[in-house]
Design a protein around this motif. Structure first.
Motif, PDB file in Angstrom:
ATOM      1  N   LYS A 270     -21.168 -14.681 -43.664  1.00  0.00           N
ATOM      2  CA  LYS A 270     -22.751 -15.463 -42.942  1.00  0.00           C
ATOM      3  C   LYS A 270     -24.012 -15.400 -44.120  1.00  0.00           C
ATOM      4  CE  LYS A 270     -21.277 -13.983 -38.374  1.00  0.00           C
ATOM      5  NZ  LYS A 270     -22.126 -12.577 -37.475  1.00  0.00           N
ATOM      6  N   GLN A 271     -23.317 -14.672 -45.008  1.00  0.00           N
ATOM      7  CA  GLN A 271     -24.546 -13.982 -45.794  1.00  0.00           C
ATOM      8  C   GLN A 271     -24.169 -15.188 -47.239  1.00  0.00           C
ATOM      9  OE1 GLN A 271     -26.204  -9.992 -45.232  1.00  0.00           O
ATOM     10  NE2 GLN A 271     -26.729 -10.899 -42.915  1.00  0.00           N
ATOM     11  N   ASN A 272     -23.920 -14.056 -48.449  1.00  0.00           N
ATOM     12  CA  ASN A 272     -23.871 -14.448 -49.742  1.00  0.00           C
ATOM     13  C   ASN A 272     -22.539 -14.972 -49.710  1.00  0.00           C
ATOM     14  OD1 ASN A 272     -26.684 -13.922 -49.981  1.00  0.00           O
ATOM     15  ND2 ASN A 272     -26.537 -12.031 -50.516  1.00  0.00           N
ATOM     16  N   ARG A 273     -21.738 -15.000 -48.857  1.00  0.00           N
ATOM     17  CA  ARG A 273     -19.983 -14.532 -49.050  1.00  0.00           C
ATOM     18  C   ARG A 273     -19.302 -14.255 -50.570  1.00  0.00           C
ATOM     19  NH1 ARG A 273     -18.907 -20.327 -48.738  1.00  0.00           N
ATOM     20  NH2 ARG A 273     -19.557 -20.490 -50.893  1.00  0.00           N
ATOM     21  N   HIS A 281     -23.449 -17.053 -56.500  1.00  0.00           N
ATOM     22  CA  HIS A 281     -24.245 -17.879 -55.729  1.00  0.00           C
ATOM     23  C   HIS A 281     -25.795 -17.310 -56.337  1.00  0.00           C
ATOM     24  CE1 HIS A 281     -24.714 -13.382 -54.780  1.00  0.00           C
ATOM     25  NE2 HIS A 281     -25.785 -13.307 -54.153  1.00  0.00           N
ATOM     26  N   LEU A 282     -26.061 -16.242 -56.908  1.00  0.00           N
ATOM     27  CA  LEU A 282     -27.149 -15.898 -57.939  1.00  0.00           C
ATOM     28  C   LEU A 282     -27.594 -17.450 -58.028  1.00  0.00           C
ATOM     29  CD1 LEU A 282     -27.118 -12.768 -58.056  1.00  0.00           C
ATOM     30  CD2 LEU A 282     -28.914 -13.732 -56.789  1.00  0.00           C
ATOM     31  N   GLU A 310     -22.282 -21.134 -57.777  1.00  0.00           N
ATOM     32  CA  GLU A 310     -21.157 -20.990 -56.933  1.00  0.00           C
ATOM     33  C   GLU A 310     -20.213 -21.934 -55.951  1.00  0.00           C
ATOM     34  OE1 GLU A 310     -22.688 -19.158 -52.870  1.00  0.00           O
ATOM     35  OE2 GLU A 310     -22.841 -21.464 -51.775  1.00  0.00           O
ATOM     36  N   LEU A 545     -24.379  -2.724 -54.513  1.00  0.00           N
ATOM     37  CA  LEU A 545     -24.070  -3.738 -53.812  1.00  0.00           C
ATOM     38  C   LEU A 545     -24.063  -3.472 -52.046  1.00  0.00           C
ATOM     39  CD1 LEU A 545     -21.916  -6.340 -56.052  1.00  0.00           C
ATOM     40  CD2 LEU A 545     -24.312  -6.283 -56.283  1.00  0.00           C
ATOM     41  N   ASP A 549     -27.116  -6.378 -50.777  1.00  0.00           N
ATOM     42  CA  ASP A 549     -26.561  -7.649 -50.546  1.00  0.00           C
ATOM     43  C   ASP A 549     -26.275  -7.817 -50.083  1.00  0.00           C
ATOM     44  OD1 ASP A 549     -26.776  -8.786 -54.322  1.00  0.00           O
ATOM     45  OD2 ASP A 549     -26.585  -6.361 -53.995  1.00  0.00           O
ATOM     46  N   VAL A 551     -27.043  -7.235 -45.703  1.00  0.00           N
ATOM     47  CA  VAL A 551     -27.936  -6.482 -45.052  1.00  0.00           C
ATOM     48  C   VAL A 551     -27.494  -6.868 -43.186  1.00  0.00           C
ATOM     49  CG1 VAL A 551     -29.844  -6.649 -46.625  1.00  0.00           C
ATOM     50  CG2 VAL A 551     -29.917  -7.987 -44.981  1.00  0.00           C
TER      51      VAL A 551
ATOM     52  N   ARG B  34     -28.380 -20.885 -45.422  1.00  0.00           N
ATOM     53  CA  ARG B  34     -26.962 -21.939 -46.274  1.00  0.00           C
ATOM     54  C   ARG B  34     -27.260 -23.074 -44.786  1.00  0.00           C
ATOM     55  NH1 ARG B  34     -23.778 -20.381 -49.278  1.00  0.00           N
ATOM     56  NH2 ARG B  34     -23.810 -18.357 -49.906  1.00  0.00           N
ATOM     57  N   LEU B  59     -30.503 -15.587 -45.060  1.00  0.00           N
ATOM     58  CA  LEU B  59     -30.046 -15.492 -46.296  1.00  0.00           C
ATOM     59  C   LEU B  59     -31.031 -14.365 -46.051  1.00  0.00           C
ATOM     60  CD1 LEU B  59     -28.270 -17.117 -48.805  1.00  0.00           C
ATOM     61  CD2 LEU B  59     -27.388 -16.521 -46.765  1.00  0.00           C
TER      62      LEU B  59
END
Lengths: 712, 65
Positions: A270-273, A281-282, A310, A545, A549, A551, B34, B59
């Protein structure tokens, strides 16, 4: 595959020290000059103060080198250690190795935190730290065989220079039946021709049935490795379980592992995958916030950046589990299969590429003015194969390209190559020259600091402008973030012990986007807490990480969300459960503080480590050129008028550039004052007597060093 | 109706990401979301409209490499 021979020249059988609460309490020393192999007990006071990992590395290096030791002297040591928590399967990021040596680029200790199985396998084989000194006449392979309890040295003949093939060959050679038992450390053939050599650390990917790689990239450790004539260091170990570290409280360790891994499994999608896209993603996020380095850090944004983010790499990466440690839930170490390079010795052949991560995408892509994801893959592949650091390569070639476009160097100097931004073929050709040991690539391979001197002395280039645009500090090339609008991150780079790498502090968004630290004192506090806490991961054998990255869902309700307090608590529990040393979250910072200050003192011992070395090229602070100012004119005009109360009416742009520079440079010096004070250092950036006593690092030679530098 | 961090919320025509974040607590450190799987960064929050039935994840604070 070419034939090779390994001639055994030394074999030491040993009684494997058992692991107790994450430690073996023994160190392994290999002297390549005398071929002596020694195993020593580690004193309890060293364990208490230096914890493990980078702390152990620095302690053993400190005792190996003098203040006059250069990177290529035999006494320079390469130290590799995991840490007491390293090697815990299933704990996210729980299998790192930390490597240190005196860097050819900086002359001070460099440290690099790397994945792969080597550190844990070495520990399980009986050694908390490996120290290699000396220099061999013949090419050497070192084997640490924990299964058979033997240390062996081999003279090698006929082994390839290609790091990928070499690792595969040695994995096959040392355990054909169970290749997962092997981890190889090696570099490539460009390491011996340049000062930007990296180390590749392997693990065997059982599903893909191939050797995979992570890099200890920074500071030229691979160059030292090659200079010592080490072909490879191999660790061999068998089964690994959650009991391998023999934790003090197994149930507590299992519980915290389950909590942290469970949260990542639930929230990463759900967050940075990261399990899908790594750190790519950055790329779009940095670009959107004007922080993605473009054309040698001149700009922070480019309309084609979406081509290298990404959204593209998600479809290029080979699907599957990609943890660089067993069972790591982050699993961000992605790769690309069946890539076909269009240049060099692998032209037209299918290869597997380990990467790219954000730093490689930004350094070897946008910073060179290239927005082609496949070109970046090829740079990534050849850097790894040749044993080169993608960050220093990217930042170094970006500097060369800007020098070329400014006319500071010409085709006459580059061997006829057009090195304008965006020139993909010639950027790759520089790598191929580095491996062949010829041409202009040999100059680029010396790093930016030496390039600046050569361009000025031999080519007559303007030294002042190169000082402004050459993105190095302490001799190390910058990693790939724009800092112009974040004073805190300028400090994060300029005051980083080893040089401008973001693993000490990454404060751009807190500072620039959220304005969370408006005062110098706020910034100084952040530049104390974050470097200390990030140091702690390197002491314990962990990856940072999983800390911040991914949380907890309720993290944003915390008054200090950047610290991810819930996870800090888990790390304290994890440490307590393995080592039996009961700690609270508040205890973690003082642990790191002792090692952090010791490293600063190590810099001082080597002739650096004072205020004058915590400098930045002006490109990291503000606009160097008129067109750079014009590209963000509203921002800079506003800074002059609102923050510095300058009346800009009627000012020429060049005048504005000069006035802004004066103010921003003064502001950075003020930041240094505040940070040094917070860290307990003198105004010259040296830890005070009170500080070293408080931290228990007031060893006799430390006190002598302080006295010799006027600190009493 | 939209889904924000797996919780259902009312939707109205023209609502932007900025307006959504302003309705939620403790979103001052949000630099990216997202929206239906695609990243949207803070400079676009004011201009990015949320479609009906959208799935949004806020995010974590961007923490660098």
């Amino acid at each position: 595959m070419a034939e090779f021979t390994l001639k055994e020249i030394k074999s030491l059988e040993y009684v494997r020290p058992e692991i107790e609460k994450g430690y073996t309490d023994h160190s392994l020393h290999v002297d390549l000059s005398s071929k002596e192999v020694k195993i020593n007990a580690i004193e309890p006071k060293v364990k208490e103060k230096f914890i493990g990992g980078k702390g152990y590395d620095l302690w053993f290096m400190w005792n190996s080198v003098s203040g006059k030791t250069k990177w290529n002297d035999p006494e320079n040591a390469i130290c590799i250690a995991s840490g007491p928590l390293g090697g815990t399967p299933g704990y996210p990021g729980g299998g790192k190795s930390i490597v240190t040596t005196i860097s050819p680029l900086t002359g001070i200790p460099i440290d690099s935190n790397v994945g792969g199985y080597f550190g844990p396998y070495t520990k399980f084989s009986g050694f908390d730290v490996l120290q290699i000194t000396g220099k061999s006449d013949a090419q050497i392979v070192v084997l640490i065989d924990g299964i058979d309890s033997k240390i062996k040295l081999y003279e090698a003949e006929g082994l390839t220079d290609d790091s990928y093939t070499l690792s595969a060959q040695l994995t096959d050679y040392f355990d054909k039946e169970k290749p997962v038992n092997i981890s190889v450390v090696s570099t490539g053939s460009a390491a011996k021709h340049t000062e930007l050599g990296c180390l590749n650390f392997t693990w065997f990917d059982a599903k893909r049935k191939r050797v995979r790689y992570k890099q200890a990239g920074r500071g030229g450790i691979g160059t030292v490795f090659a200079h010592k004539n080490i072909k490879a260091v191999v660790a061999r170990w068998g089964s690994v379980s959650m009991k391998s570290n023999n934790p003090a409280d197994f149930d507590a360790m299992k519980n915290v592992t389950k909590l942290h891994a469970g949260e990542i499994n639930e929230l990463d999608p759900k967050q940075n995958r990261m399990a899908l896209v790594g750190t790519t993603h950055l790329v779009p996020i940095m670009n959107d916030h004007d922080c993605l380095p473009v054309n040698n850090f001149k700009y922070g944004q480019h309309p084609e950046a979406h081509n290298i983010g990404e959204a593209v790499y998600e479809h290029i990466f080979d699907k599957g589990f990609d943890g660089c440690w067993r069972g790591c839930a982050v699993a961000c170490a992605h790769g690309v299969k069946d890539f076909v390079p269009f240049t060099g010795p692998y032209k037209g052949q299918k290869v597997f590429v380990d990467g790219p991560e954000y730093e490689t995408v930004a350094g070897c892509g946008s910073n060179l003015g290239v927005f082609d994801p496949f070109f970046i893959l090829e740079m990534n592949f050849y850097c790894d194969t040749y044993g080169l650091d993608t960050i220093s390569i990217g930042t170094g070639i970006a500097f060369v390209m800007e020098c070329f476009e400014m006319g500071l160097i010409t085709k006459e100097h580059t061997g006829g190559m057009d090195l304008s931004f965006g020139n993909r073929l010639n950027a790759l050709e520089l790598l191929h020259q580095m491996v062949r040991g010829e041409g202009f690539g040999m100059i680029v391979g010396k790093g930016i600091r030496k390039m600046k001197a050569i361009f000025a002395k031999d080519f007559g280039a303007d030294a002042a402008i190169m000082q402004d645009i050459g993105m190095e500090s302490k001799g190390l090339e910058f990693s790939e973030y724009m800092t112009k609008e974040s004073l805190a991150q300028q400090g994060g780079y300029g005051m980083a012990l080893k040089g401008p790498q973001h693993d000490e502090a990454w404060l751009i968004f807190l500072d620039m986007v959220h304005n969370f630290m408006p005062t110098f004192e706020n910034k100084a506090e952040a530049l104390h807490w974050f470097p200390m806490f990030r140091t702690w991961f390197g002491l314990c054998g962990l990856c940072k990480l999983p800390w911040n990255d991914i949380v907890p869902e309720d993290n944003r309700q915390n008054p200090e969300p950047a610290k991810v307090v819930k996870h800090v608590g888990w790390y304290a529990d994890f440490f307590s459960s393995i080592t039996g040393r009961k700690v609270s979250p508040d205890d973690l910072i003082p642990m790191s503080e002792a090692v952090y200050n010791f490293q600063r003192l190590f810099n001082l011992k080597m002739g650096y480590g004072t205020r004058e070395f915590d400098t930045l090229p002006y490109r990291a602070v503000g606009p160097v050129t008129v067109d750079e100012y014009l590209s963000r004119i509203e921002r800079y005009d506003k800074d002059l008028t609102e923050n510095y109360k300058v009346d800009i009416t009627g000012m020429e742009i060049a005048q504005k550039v000069a006035v802004l520079r004066k103010h921003r440079e003064a502001r950075y010096e003020q930041l240094k004052d505040a940070v040094y004070k917070r860290r307990g250092w003198t105004s010259n950036g040296i830890p005070t007597v009170e500080t070293v006593k408080r931290l228990g690092i007031d060893f006799p030679d430390v006190m002598e060093l302080l006295k010799a530098n006027g600190v009493e | 109706m939209i889904t924000v961090d797996e919780k259902k919320m009312e939707w109205h025509q023209g609502i932007t990401i900025r307006e959504l974040l302003d309705m939620l607590e403790n979103t001052q450190f949000c630099a990216a979301v997202r929206l239906n799987g695609k990243l949207v960064s803070s400079p676009s929050f004011d201009t990015t409209k949320i479609p009906d039935n959208a799935v949004i994840y806020i995010l974590p604070l961007i923490a660098g490499g």
